[in-house]
Write a protein that holds these residues in place. Structure first.
Motif, PDB file in Angstrom:
ATOM      1  N   UNK A   1       0.911  -1.139  -0.222  1.00  0.00           N
ATOM      2  CA  UNK A   1      -0.049   0.025   0.035  1.00  0.00           C
ATOM      3  C   UNK A   1       0.933   1.288   0.078  1.00  0.00           C
ATOM      4  N   UNK A   2       0.647   1.996  -0.947  1.00  0.00           N
ATOM      5  CA  UNK A   2       1.408   3.448  -1.118  1.00  0.00           C
ATOM      6  C   UNK A   2       0.445   4.557  -1.293  1.00  0.00           C
ATOM      7  N   UNK A   3       0.839   5.611  -0.593  1.00  0.00           N
ATOM      8  CA  UNK A   3      -0.445   6.746  -0.836  1.00  0.00           C
ATOM      9  C   UNK A   3      -0.079   7.408  -2.356  1.00  0.00           C
ATOM     10  N   UNK A   4       0.940   7.286  -3.128  1.00  0.00           N
ATOM     11  CA  UNK A   4       1.174   7.933  -4.315  1.00  0.00           C
ATOM     12  C   UNK A   4       0.397   6.841  -5.089  1.00  0.00           C
ATOM     13  N   UNK A   5      -0.424   7.279  -5.989  1.00  0.00           N
ATOM     14  CA  UNK A   5      -1.143   6.355  -6.893  1.00  0.00           C
ATOM     15  C   UNK A   5      -0.487   5.681  -7.837  1.00  0.00           C
ATOM     16  N   UNK A   6       0.865   6.184  -8.469  1.00  0.00           N
ATOM     17  CA  UNK A   6       1.741   5.584  -9.444  1.00  0.00           C
ATOM     18  C   UNK A   6       2.858   4.972  -8.970  1.00  0.00           C
TER      19      UNK A   6
END
Length: 162
Positions: free
Chosen positions: A135-140
């Motif tokens: 899980x990452x905050x940055x969508x890319x």
């Protein structure tokens, strides 16, 4: 691997100051030191990072100067196993070739440990995916500060004399 086997021999034969591969989106593992040559026999291959053609004997050839790695982005992005990025990073390091990890993409995953995987597969007799989503905050997946530290590799090739 198939695309690398098809295209890297032509790249190595092309005159260039810097030869690089952009493995984006990376959709599977790639062995850059075992690129099949035109005859497809396993003992005949290009070692694209160290600069050899293995064809019954070793002959010097051109080599890659830089490898860029990235996962696919967007709402329908295919999985990007961070182990593939680590493997290419390690291949580049062993051959002293610059590696640049650009992004982990919109769907990065990592394999579960053997114990965690066994527990998941035994739960209520149901089959589960063998990977977990990172899980990452940055969508890319482009913010290196969110990545595991060992993947924050952003090297540039040394400029070659023309």
């Amino acid at each position: 691997q198939q695309r690398a086997d098809e295209r890297i021999p032509d790249l190595l034969a092309t005159p260039a100051a810097v030869r690089f591969v952009s493995a984006e989106p990376l959709l599977g593992p790639v062995d850059l030191e075992h690129i099949a040559n035109e005859n497809g026999r396993p003992e005949h291959y290009y070692a694209a990072l160290s600069g050899y053609v293995i064809d019954g004997n070793q002959a010097q050839t051109e080599k890659l100067d830089w490898v860029i790695v990235g996962g696919e982005s967007g709402p329908k992005a295919r999985p990007f196993d961070v182990a593939w990025a680590r493997d290419i990073r390690d291949q580049c390091k062993a051959a002293d070739v610059a590696c640049f990890i650009k992004q982990l993409g919109s769907n990065p995953v990592q394999h579960l440990s053997a114990n965690a995987e066994a527990a998941l597969h035994s739960f209520a007799g149901r089959a589960f995916d063998r990977a977990e989503i990172v899980t990452l905050r940055d969508r890319k997946g482009g913010d290196p500060s969110e990545w595991p530290e060992d993947l924050r590799v952003r090297q540039w090739p040394e400029r070659q004399a023309a």
